[in-house]
Design an enzyme around this catalytic site. Sequence first.
Site, PDB file in Angstrom:
ATOM      1  N   GLU A  83       0.826  -1.219   0.000  1.00  0.00           N
ATOM      2  CA  GLU A  83       0.000   0.000   0.000  1.00  0.00           C
ATOM      3  C   GLU A  83       0.855   1.262   0.000  1.00  0.00           C
ATOM      4  O   GLU A  83       1.720   1.426   0.864  1.00  0.00           O
ATOM      5  CB  GLU A  83      -0.914  -0.023   1.240  1.00  0.00           C
ATOM      6  CG  GLU A  83      -1.884   1.150   1.294  1.00  0.00           C
ATOM      7  CD  GLU A  83      -2.869   1.061   2.469  1.00  0.00           C
ATOM      8  OE1 GLU A  83      -3.222  -0.057   2.879  1.00  0.00           O
ATOM      9  OE2 GLU A  83      -3.273   2.130   2.952  1.00  0.00           O
ATOM     10  N   LYS A 261      -7.131  -1.141  11.773  1.00  0.00           N
ATOM     11  CA  LYS A 261      -6.531  -1.516  10.476  1.00  0.00           C
ATOM     12  C   LYS A 261      -5.335  -0.607  10.199  1.00  0.00           C
ATOM     13  O   LYS A 261      -4.297  -1.044   9.692  1.00  0.00           O
ATOM     14  CB  LYS A 261      -7.584  -1.411   9.360  1.00  0.00           C
ATOM     15  CG  LYS A 261      -7.160  -1.996   8.021  1.00  0.00           C
ATOM     16  CD  LYS A 261      -6.387  -1.049   7.127  1.00  0.00           C
ATOM     17  CE  LYS A 261      -6.111  -1.658   5.755  1.00  0.00           C
ATOM     18  NZ  LYS A 261      -5.281  -0.802   4.898  1.00  0.00           N
ATOM     19  N   ASP A 277       4.409 -14.703  11.181  1.00  0.00           N
ATOM     20  CA  ASP A 277       3.079 -15.170  10.774  1.00  0.00           C
ATOM     21  C   ASP A 277       2.072 -14.024  10.918  1.00  0.00           C
ATOM     22  O   ASP A 277       1.630 -13.701  12.028  1.00  0.00           O
ATOM     23  CB  ASP A 277       2.717 -16.356  11.685  1.00  0.00           C
ATOM     24  CG  ASP A 277       1.377 -16.981  11.357  1.00  0.00           C
ATOM     25  OD1 ASP A 277       0.546 -16.325  10.714  1.00  0.00           O
ATOM     26  OD2 ASP A 277       1.166 -18.135  11.766  1.00  0.00           O
ATOM     27  N   HIS A 375      -2.742  10.116  -0.889  1.00  0.00           N
ATOM     28  CA  HIS A 375      -2.905   8.891  -1.665  1.00  0.00           C
ATOM     29  C   HIS A 375      -2.954   9.219  -3.146  1.00  0.00           C
ATOM     30  O   HIS A 375      -2.398   8.524  -3.967  1.00  0.00           O
ATOM     31  CB  HIS A 375      -4.241   8.210  -1.291  1.00  0.00           C
ATOM     32  CG  HIS A 375      -4.092   7.225  -0.184  1.00  0.00           C
ATOM     33  ND1 HIS A 375      -4.778   6.053  -0.153  1.00  0.00           N
ATOM     34  CD2 HIS A 375      -3.327   7.226   0.910  1.00  0.00           C
ATOM     35  CE1 HIS A 375      -4.449   5.387   0.939  1.00  0.00           C
ATOM     36  NE2 HIS A 375      -3.574   6.084   1.599  1.00  0.00           N
TER      37      HIS A 375
HETATM   38  C1  MEV Z   1      -5.812   2.943   5.337  1.00  0.00           C
HETATM   39  O1  MEV Z   1      -5.046   1.851   4.933  1.00  0.00           O
HETATM   40  C2  MEV Z   1      -5.807   3.089   6.850  1.00  0.00           C
HETATM   41  C3  MEV Z   1      -6.723   4.165   7.417  1.00  0.00           C
HETATM   42  O2  MEV Z   1      -8.066   3.954   6.957  1.00  0.00           O
HETATM   43  C4  MEV Z   1      -6.657   4.040   8.925  1.00  0.00           C
HETATM   44  C5  MEV Z   1      -7.656   4.900   9.658  1.00  0.00           C
HETATM   45  O3  MEV Z   1      -8.741   5.207   9.106  1.00  0.00           O
HETATM   46  O4  MEV Z   1      -7.368   5.236  10.824  1.00  0.00           O
HETATM   47  C6  MEV Z   1      -6.320   5.543   6.965  1.00  0.00           C
END
Ligand code: MEV
Length: 421
Positions: A83, A261, A277, A375
């Site tokens: 990413e 995430k 892992d 991004h």
């Molecule tokens: C994107 O890979 C991760 C985010 O969505 C994390 C978040 O929203 O805190 C930017």
Amino acid sequence: MERTSRIQGFHKMSLQERHRILQSFSGLTEEDLKTLSKEGALDFETANRMVENVVGTIQIPLGIAMNFIVNGKEVLVPMAVEEPSVVAAASNAAKLARSGGGFFVTNTGPVMIAQIQVVNVPDARSARIGLFEKKQEILALANTQDPTLIGLGGGAKDLEIKVLDSRLGEMVILHLIVDTRDAMGANAVNTMAEALAPHIEGWTGGKVYLRILSNLADRRLVRARTKITKEALGGEDVLEGILYAQAFAEADPYRATTHNKGIMNGVIAVVNATGNDTRAIEAGAHAYAARSGRYTSLTTWEKDAEGNLAGTLEIPLAVGLVGGATKINPVFQASLKILGVTSAVELGEIIAAVGLAQNLAAIRVLATEGVQSGHMSLHAKNIAVMAGATGSLIDEVARRMVEEKKVRVDRAKEILVERKR
Ligand code: MEV
């Protein structure tokens, strides 16, 4: 030839033979096969010994996150991730954290849990107490399985035993608590659990089914904290936005999942770079995030008495330096050398620091300009290449699309045509 996925002896075939089968099954071109035949740092022979039915290897970028200070030590952090922006974001947040001295991290030691499930126990509660009476014998039996681990100071250390009320009736669940030192530990604890099973059946009169480690590695926690001075953070508004982002994640599982995430973007990139892992880490982290019965944020962010931003992360991290794939792929070894770690707990500590940094980077950008502009500039370069831009035109086309807020292949093509006129 009949098209079937039931292919006899695929595992015994050479790479070329496997490729021919794929060609006739899936219509791969010679070009596709050439791509699959390309070797990276991991050669085919080694890959073929790691997993089954190998037809190629896959590469993802390995980037270095800069600016990290973990427990007073300067570290460069290898991150394997597909990413865009993850490596840059971690580096930026680590730079901010330098204002407060970096990241301060502790751990609970490399302790894993193996579970042994005993069913049809005639007298479950008495059996439970009876097993505790055998504790020294159980630990000694487990420890005969891995003399190397014992030599290093690890091994089975303790027991937990509960009577679990399940849909299929009561079962006795024994947890064997094992210090796995520099290994992730799955092999060590599973071997111990399997060796104990017949003894436990004998003592309890029950039947043992499952004997496997738990990925809820809540005895193997890493705790990280950091502080960003209000000056480094860029103002009261940013701080307030971060506090609101944190409150949102704490209160709402939909947001907490995305918040976590973001943490895992950093955590898994280092786990990947070091050949650990990733699924074990993900499973453990998310289960830990739900330990209260409601899924919530793994980090906390608050304002300290001086008005600075203080953050913490507490996460189970079952990572190792030995065993598994870590020693097989030379890139994993190079990553460990870059990190300069000498123990699994030290690796876990750096990973937690990266997770905390990654979370800060994400919520800081979300609370201010949003993620899309950053991004988009990387994405725009990919779009420019897709539209046929080469050399310096890639940057130029990308820049114009971002300025116009029209990052699309059709617009990239128009810009290229304009440039050729
Ligand atoms: C994107 O890979 C991760 C985010 O969505 C994390 C978040 O929203 O805190 C930017």
